[in-house]
Motif scaffolding. Structure first.
Motif, short mmCIF file in Angstrom:
data_model
loop_
_atom_site.label_atom_id
_atom_site.label_comp_id
_atom_site.label_asym_id
_atom_site.label_seq_id
_atom_site.Cartn_x
_atom_site.Cartn_y
_atom_site.Cartn_z
N ASP A 30 0.83 -1.21 0.00
CA ASP A 30 0.00 0.00 0.00
C ASP A 30 0.87 1.26 0.00
OD1 ASP A 30 -2.27 -1.57 0.02
OD2 ASP A 30 -2.68 -1.28 2.17
N THR B 269 0.84 3.68 -3.27
CA THR B 269 0.36 5.04 -3.03
C THR B 269 1.47 6.05 -3.34
OG1 THR B 269 -1.18 4.28 -1.34
CG2 THR B 269 -0.60 6.63 -1.31
N ASN C 164 2.17 6.37 -7.12
CA ASN C 164 1.14 7.16 -7.80
C ASN C 164 1.29 8.65 -7.49
OD1 ASN C 164 0.00 4.93 -9.03
ND2 ASN C 164 -1.46 4.58 -7.37
N LEU C 165 1.52 8.98 -6.24
CA LEU C 165 1.67 10.38 -5.87
C LEU C 165 2.94 10.99 -6.48
CD1 LEU C 165 0.55 10.20 -2.13
CD2 LEU C 165 -0.66 11.35 -4.01
N ILE D 48 5.76 15.77 -2.68
CA ILE D 48 5.00 14.83 -1.85
C ILE D 48 5.80 14.46 -0.60
CG2 ILE D 48 4.02 12.49 -1.75
CD1 ILE D 48 2.44 14.48 -3.49
N ASN E 88 1.69 12.88 3.59
CA ASN E 88 0.69 12.74 2.52
C ASN E 88 0.56 11.29 2.08
OD1 ASN E 88 -0.61 12.83 -0.11
ND2 ASN E 88 -0.33 15.05 0.03
N ILE E 89 1.70 10.61 1.91
CA ILE E 89 1.70 9.19 1.51
C ILE E 89 0.97 8.35 2.55
CG2 ILE E 89 3.15 7.16 1.10
CD1 ILE E 89 5.30 9.20 0.05
N GLU F 140 -1.19 9.24 4.89
CA GLU F 140 -2.63 9.54 4.97
C GLU F 140 -3.38 8.84 3.85
OE1 GLU F 140 -2.92 13.80 4.87
OE2 GLU F 140 -2.29 14.01 6.97
N GLN F 141 -2.85 8.94 2.63
CA GLN F 141 -3.55 8.34 1.49
C GLN F 141 -3.49 6.82 1.50
OE1 GLN F 141 -3.83 9.99 -2.24
NE2 GLN F 141 -3.59 12.09 -1.56
N ALA F 142 -2.41 6.27 2.03
CA ALA F 142 -2.28 4.81 2.09
C ALA F 142 -3.02 4.23 3.29
CB ALA F 142 -0.81 4.41 2.15
#
Length: 181
Positions: free
Chosen positions: A9, A13, A16-17, A26, A30-31, A33-35
């Motif tokens: 994950d 993530t 992609n970011l 990035i 941020n990574i 949170e999104q993952a």
């Protein structure tokens, strides 16, 4: 060895970011949170953001070369090899390369900052040339042809960013017809 779901994950993530926004834009927060992953989990799997980036680049390279090996036809002659190489690269661009080359982006952002990451890009491009060169030895082709083909592939990568895929595809195959083998 199977990777943990959380590690995958994080990698997916982050890739992609980074691919959408660049590496420096990035942050780890941020990574995570999104993952949907805790900070401790990130640092359990990776010592730093740079270690994560290196892992992403190495996995991406492996996936790209696996695609080439699966799609390239070496048994039907050099012309067929060239067309299948271009077709495989176009397939990669359609599926994985919609935003250019992640390796070149890494080189641009990390040259002079982190030479280990910057050198991964150079090494990737060199491995691609050597792979093509090795394949071409089956046909007794000269070394310069491997560089010419790599230039065609890099041109595809660049042009897909500004032109329609079908136009790039047609142009790449037209160039392939004119390559002296």
């Amino acid at each position: 060895m199977k990777k943990s779901k959380k590690k995958e994950d994080i990698i997916n993530t982050a890739q992609n970011l980074f691919y959408q926004h660049g590496f420096h834009a990035i942050g780890i927060k941020n990574i995570l949170e999104q993952a949907g992953v805790a900070t401790m989990t990130m640092y359990y799997h990776f010592k730093s953001k740079e270690e994560l980036i290196k892992e992403i680049l190495l996995q991406r390279e492996d996936k790209y070369f696996q695609l080439l090996e699966a799609r390239i036809h070496k048994e039907k002659g050099i012309e067929h090899y060239i067309y299948s190489l271009i077709e495989a690269h176009l397939e990669w661009m359609e599926k994985e390369g919609y935003n250019g080359c992640l390796f070149l982006r890494a080189k641009q952002e990390y040259e002079g900052v982190n030479e280990e990451i910057a050198s991964l890009s150079k090494e990737h491009k060199t491995r691609l040339i050597h792979k093509i060169e090795q394949d071409l030895t089956l046909f007794g082709s000269p070394k310069p042809l491997s560089v010419q083909l790599a230039v065609v592939l890099e041109g595809i990568t660049s042009m897909v960013q500004i032109l329609e895929l079908e136009q790039v595809k047609a142009s790449a195959f037209a160039l392939a017809k004119n390559i002296q083998v």
